[in-house]
Design a protein around this motif. Structure first.
Motif, PDB file in Angstrom:
ATOM      1  N   SER A 102       0.800  -1.215   0.000  1.00 18.34           N
ATOM      2  CA  SER A 102       0.000   0.000   0.000  1.00 18.34           C
ATOM      3  C   SER A 102       0.837   1.271   0.000  1.00 18.34           C
ATOM      4  N   ASP A 103       2.152   1.191  -0.005  1.00 17.33           N
ATOM      5  CA  ASP A 103       2.918   2.426  -0.179  1.00 17.33           C
ATOM      6  C   ASP A 103       4.088   2.220  -1.140  1.00 17.33           C
ATOM      7  N   ASN A 104       4.556   3.372  -1.623  1.00 18.07           N
ATOM      8  CA  ASN A 104       5.583   3.351  -2.659  1.00 18.07           C
ATOM      9  C   ASN A 104       6.840   2.600  -2.230  1.00 18.07           C
ATOM     10  N   ALA A 105       7.275   2.844  -0.986  1.00 21.56           N
ATOM     11  CA  ALA A 105       8.527   2.240  -0.519  1.00 21.56           C
ATOM     12  C   ALA A 105       8.450   0.712  -0.563  1.00 21.56           C
ATOM     13  N   SER A 106       7.338   0.151  -0.092  1.00 16.97           N
ATOM     14  CA  SER A 106       7.249  -1.311  -0.078  1.00 16.97           C
ATOM     15  C   SER A 106       7.056  -1.857  -1.488  1.00 16.97           C
ATOM     16  N   ARG A 107       6.382  -1.090  -2.353  1.00 19.43           N
ATOM     17  CA  ARG A 107       6.228  -1.543  -3.745  1.00 19.43           C
ATOM     18  C   ARG A 107       7.578  -1.569  -4.458  1.00 19.43           C
ATOM     19  N   ILE A 108       8.399  -0.551  -4.208  1.00 15.22           N
ATOM     20  CA  ILE A 108       9.715  -0.491  -4.855  1.00 15.22           C
ATOM     21  C   ILE A 108      10.602  -1.629  -4.351  1.00 15.22           C
ATOM     22  N   LYS A 109      10.541  -1.878  -3.052  1.00  7.42           N
ATOM     23  CA  LYS A 109      11.348  -2.945  -2.467  1.00  7.42           C
ATOM     24  C   LYS A 109      10.952  -4.293  -3.084  1.00  7.42           C
ATOM     25  N   TYR A 110       9.651  -4.494  -3.218  1.00  7.97           N
ATOM     26  CA  TYR A 110       9.162  -5.738  -3.804  1.00  7.97           C
ATOM     27  C   TYR A 110       9.598  -5.865  -5.264  1.00  7.97           C
ATOM     28  N   LEU A 111       9.444  -4.772  -6.004  1.00 10.40           N
ATOM     29  CA  LEU A 111       9.818  -4.801  -7.425  1.00 10.40           C
ATOM     30  C   LEU A 111      11.306  -5.112  -7.582  1.00 10.40           C
ATOM     31  N   SER A 112      12.127  -4.582  -6.682  1.00  7.69           N
ATOM     32  CA  SER A 112      13.562  -4.861  -6.742  1.00  7.69           C
ATOM     33  C   SER A 112      13.829  -6.355  -6.578  1.00  7.69           C
ATOM     34  N   GLY A 113      13.072  -6.999  -5.710  1.00 16.00           N
ATOM     35  CA  GLY A 113      13.202  -8.442  -5.512  1.00 16.00           C
ATOM     36  C   GLY A 113      12.859  -9.208  -6.783  1.00 16.00           C
ATOM     37  N   VAL A 114      11.798  -8.765  -7.463  1.00 21.65           N
ATOM     38  CA  VAL A 114      11.390  -9.422  -8.709  1.00 21.65           C
ATOM     39  C   VAL A 114      12.478  -9.238  -9.772  1.00 21.65           C
ATOM     40  N   ILE A 115      13.029  -8.026  -9.832  1.00 20.54           N
ATOM     41  CA  ILE A 115      14.076  -7.751 -10.823  1.00 20.54           C
ATOM     42  C   ILE A 115      15.286  -8.662 -10.573  1.00 20.54           C
ATOM     43  N   SER A 116      15.696  -8.808  -9.315  1.00 19.52           N
ATOM     44  CA  SER A 116      16.841  -9.689  -9.004  1.00 19.52           C
ATOM     45  C   SER A 116      16.552 -11.114  -9.440  1.00 19.52           C
ATOM     46  N   PHE A 117      15.328 -11.561  -9.183  1.00 18.80           N
ATOM     47  CA  PHE A 117      14.925 -12.931  -9.539  1.00 18.80           C
ATOM     48  C   PHE A 117      15.060 -13.147 -11.047  1.00 18.80           C
ATOM     49  N   ILE A 118      14.537 -12.219 -11.832  1.00 22.61           N
ATOM     50  CA  ILE A 118      14.585 -12.372 -13.285  1.00 22.61           C
ATOM     51  C   ILE A 118      16.022 -12.197 -13.792  1.00 22.61           C
ATOM     52  N   ALA A 119      16.743 -11.260 -13.188  1.00 24.97           N
ATOM     53  CA  ALA A 119      18.117 -11.000 -13.622  1.00 24.97           C
ATOM     54  C   ALA A 119      18.993 -12.241 -13.438  1.00 24.97           C
ATOM     55  N   LEU A 120      18.775 -12.936 -12.333  1.00 26.18           N
ATOM     56  CA  LEU A 120      19.563 -14.136 -12.046  1.00 26.18           C
ATOM     57  C   LEU A 120      19.348 -15.199 -13.129  1.00 26.18           C
ATOM     58  N   ILE A 121      18.083 -15.434 -13.472  1.00 23.68           N
ATOM     59  CA  ILE A 121      17.757 -16.420 -14.518  1.00 23.68           C
ATOM     60  C   ILE A 121      18.359 -15.972 -15.850  1.00 23.68           C
ATOM     61  N   THR A 122      18.248 -14.680 -16.121  1.00 24.18           N
ATOM     62  CA  THR A 122      18.740 -14.122 -17.381  1.00 24.18           C
ATOM     63  C   THR A 122      20.246 -14.298 -17.513  1.00 24.18           C
ATOM     64  N   VAL A 123      20.962 -13.930 -16.461  1.00 28.51           N
ATOM     65  CA  VAL A 123      22.426 -14.021 -16.497  1.00 28.51           C
ATOM     66  C   VAL A 123      22.859 -15.481 -16.644  1.00 28.51           C
ATOM     67  N   ALA A 124      22.204 -16.371 -15.878  1.00 27.40           N
ATOM     68  CA  ALA A 124      22.556 -17.791 -15.952  1.00 27.40           C
ATOM     69  C   ALA A 124      22.363 -18.311 -17.374  1.00 27.40           C
ATOM     70  N   ASN A 125      21.253 -17.943 -18.004  1.00 27.36           N
ATOM     71  CA  ASN A 125      20.990 -18.399 -19.368  1.00 27.36           C
ATOM     72  C   ASN A 125      21.983 -17.823 -20.367  1.00 27.36           C
ATOM     73  N   CYS A 126      22.368 -16.586 -20.159  1.00 27.97           N
ATOM     74  CA  CYS A 126      23.345 -15.957 -21.062  1.00 27.97           C
ATOM     75  C   CYS A 126      24.683 -16.695 -20.979  1.00 27.97           C
ATOM     76  N   ILE A 127      25.124 -16.983 -19.744  1.00 25.92           N
ATOM     77  CA  ILE A 127      26.429 -17.636 -19.562  1.00 25.92           C
ATOM     78  C   ILE A 127      26.414 -19.027 -20.196  1.00 25.92           C
ATOM     79  N   VAL A 128      25.389 -19.813 -19.850  1.00 26.48           N
ATOM     80  CA  VAL A 128      25.284 -21.159 -20.406  1.00 26.48           C
ATOM     81  C   VAL A 128      25.171 -21.078 -21.931  1.00 26.48           C
ATOM     82  N   GLY A 129      24.380 -20.150 -22.400  1.00 21.95           N
ATOM     83  CA  GLY A 129      24.156 -19.993 -23.840  1.00 21.95           C
ATOM     84  C   GLY A 129      25.430 -19.673 -24.592  1.00 21.95           C
TER      85      GLY A 129
END
Lengths: 179, 104
Positions: A102-129
């Motif tokens: 319900s507030d900007n700070a917690s939404r940003i914190k959550y979004l950062s977590g999602v970005i890290s999650f996707i970034a990790l998968i992305t980087v792993a796939n790039c390296i293996v690829g």
């Protein structure tokens, strides 16, 4: 009556996914279970439920996640199910609004977590690829051409991350003015 | 630290916890206190509670193992923080009212 719908959402489009699930709920189809690109609905009163989904910090069966899920349940939410680290919840509309942040700070914190999650998968796939594509070129082994699939996922994931990073930037700008 | 603003969520959570309360109780209390204006979402509340526990501004009361019924209460440090915040808020309001000449 239950019905299953197969639908693909890219992981960074979790907002669209949630919106779609709520449109279904508004039509009288409430989510009861989730799987890979698979959503199972049951009939409910149109608009009876609101749906939210969230990427948990840990896997759903981890005690910390369990504690969080119990906390949400105590506030009237119902835990529908999980797909990997994504958890799906619904709440009766008559019990009030349903949002997880319900507030900007917690939404940003959550979004950062999602970005890290996707970034990790992305980087792993790039390296293996990259690794496999080089091997494929050097050894001309067909199996290693699968590396192109990893590379494609990596590139697609990079696109997704950029999209979310832009979104976060907009939220941070907003956060300078409002809470 | 002392001149940093609290978020609205934290401010109202701390106020609510002047008496022992569990998570859902806090949500209802905050909504009531603010006449329905502030509706704390459960995820935001959960994150805030954990941060406040780490800071020592609130404690979780012993007794209830069931996290659904776990109650929290403000500490002296938490009260101190609230008092400092109220002084800050008063300054904001006094300056705003004076310069804009808002009638009370």
């Amino acid at each position: 009556m239950r019905q299953t719908i197969h639908k693909l959402f890219w992981v960074w489009n979790f907002d669209k996914e949630e919106k779609w699930l709520n449109e279904m709920a508004a039509k009288g189809l409430s989510l009861v279970s989730v799987g890979f690109c698979k959503y199972e609905f049951e009939d409910s009163m149109p608009g009876e439920y609101k749906v939210c989904l969230q990427l948990l910090d840990k896997m759903p069966h981890h005690p910390e996640s369990q504690k969080y899920i119990e906390f949400l349940e105590a506030t009237g939410a119902e835990h529908i199910g999980n797909f990997t680290r994504w958890a799906y919840f619904r709440k009766k509309s008559k019990d009030g609004e349903f949002e997880l942040f319900s507030d900007n700070a917690s939404r940003i914190k959550y979004l950062s977590g999602v970005i890290s999650f996707i970034a990790l998968i992305t980087v792993a796939n790039c390296i293996v690829g990259i690794n496999n594509v080089f091997l494929a070129i050097n050894l001309s082994s067909l199996v290693n051409y699968l590396g192109f699939i990893n590379l494609a996922i990596g590139i697609w994931g990079t696109f997704g991350c950029i999209k979310l990073l832009r979104k976060r930037k907009r939220m941070k700008q907003e956060g300078q003015l409002f809470e | 630290m002392s001149n940093t603003a609290l978020t609205e969520a934290v401010y109202y959570i701390l106020l609510s916890l002047m008496q022992p309360m569990h998570g859902y109780g806090i949500m209802q209390n905050v909504e009531q206190l603010s006449n329905g204006r502030v509706k704390l979402a459960a995820g935001t509340l959960y994150g805030a509670i954990n941060t406040l526990l780490e800071k020592g501004w609130i404690i979780s009361l012993p007794g209830e193992k069931d996290s659904r019924k776990k109650e929290y209460q403000i500490t002296d440090q938490g009260k101190q923080t609230l008092e400092t915040e109220i002084i800050r808020l008063r300054e904001l309001i006094e300056n705003g009212s004076r310069i804009l000449e808002v009638k009370k």
